[in-house]
Design an enzyme around this catalytic site. Sequence first.
Site, PDB file in Angstrom:
ATOM      1  CD  GLU A 122      -2.892   1.443  -3.493  1.00 17.59           C
ATOM      2  OE1 GLU A 122      -3.843   0.807  -2.929  1.00 17.59           O
ATOM      3  OE2 GLU A 122      -2.166   2.170  -2.435  1.00 17.59           O
ATOM      4  CB  CYS A 123      -1.478   5.425  -7.688  1.00 20.61           C
ATOM      5  SG  CYS A 123      -1.677   7.228  -8.578  1.00 20.61           S
TER       6      CYS A 123
END
Length: 484
Positions: free
Chosen positions: A332-333
């Site tokens: 994520e991210c």
Amino acid sequence: MNIPRILLAAGASGSGKTLITCGILQALVNRGKKVASFKCGPDYIDPMFHSRVIGTKSRNLDTFFTDRETTKYLLAENAADCDIAVIEGVMGYYDGVGGITDKASAYDLADTTDTPVIFIVNSRGMSISLAAYVKGFLEYRKNSHIRGVILNQMSPMLYPRMKKLLEEEFGVQVLGYVPKVEDCVIESRHLGLVLPDEIPELKNRLMKLAGVLEKTLDMDGILALAESAEPLEVKENTPDDTWHLPEKVRIGVADDEAFCFFYEDNFRLLRNMGAELVPFSPLHDRNLPDDLDGMLLYGGYPELNGSLLEQNETMRQAVSEAIRDGMPCMAECGGFMYLHEKMEGMDGKYYHMTGVIPGKVYRTPKLTRFGYITLERNHSGEKTDGQEESENLPGQENPCADFFDSCDPGKIQAHEFHYFDSENCGTAFHASKPASTRGWDCMHSEKRLLAGFPHLYYYGNPCIPETFLEKCLEYKRERENIRN
């Protein structure tokens, strides 16, 4: 459960609640108290700051991510072995989702957990108008939960008169004041990644601030208010009792200066479900840890470390080969950025990353997408307006496979905050802003890979860690069969 607790809130951002919260936490630690600190909302930075610099046990509480019972459970479990729980609010006290509700506000959390609130007022430029300001917050909701007031940037000469006025007018306890202390200010840069060489400076500032607050705040009154909190009612059937793997799996977790945004309760749930978490550094380690069954790449600051990430070619190759060979991975991210072919660094140069996801990540001039979102799957290859065909990711031999092939997660509450964007954000999910018509497609959801910009909170949707760990166990058994 008897959990002594307070929540520190303010009427607006910039009122001094972070500074005062840190000072109170340090003062409590100096008194020998075992403190659990919490941040209202999805922020990673304040809990990191509390734990690394002050040394408190720090977690998040977020009523957008979790329902009332789960929120109370997480507060109770994380504070059970502590003398006091201190919760830092977010934004203005009643400011919640969409800017037009109090959902997920500091007030919503106080109401959910029945926590006494100390309201911090930036008193600069006010005298008797303080009474009107405080009255508005006390009366906006029938039970505001505001039981105490701290007057920030208050003159020592004016304070006794303001204390008498507020206590006589409203019966609210005024628990002290904070004078202007310029040499104790924690600037915004300090609330980013806390680097080791900054910690002594910050520690010294906080120790000085704690000394000031011991003189100007009624610390004994604050402790008494925390002790007055009603017992916290928590259901016997807890979220940690619902699902467990039949055997352990080993999960590699990227953890260094580039990847450091963690929800500690995500780790808690994974361990309770049967995961052994093994940290590794994409910056400094040459290879992945041995005998991994899965991999987690969370957010952080890869853009500040682009050159070092590129130079560590053996690690980039190891991550790429592991995912292509079928190792389950959630990213994520910042972790999602690391999976791309190239990433633009803060210096404007492009650096080679792992190459798992085709395309590049580039910097944007402002926050690209930020705030709470609700994710829903784009089912059966359906595409929303403007959505293009997405390229199958390498190593995903079944183009029809989906990460959630055995468990429908339904709606996933998530959060985004990033100044970067991707040429290949994915199209597996549609993200919707709450209380808004705005939305966009995002996320790659392949047989054993779930990757995108959104940050996920596992207690809000246990289907996510369950599915991931099931795939890790499947991968483990495949490798065992090959060895046998």
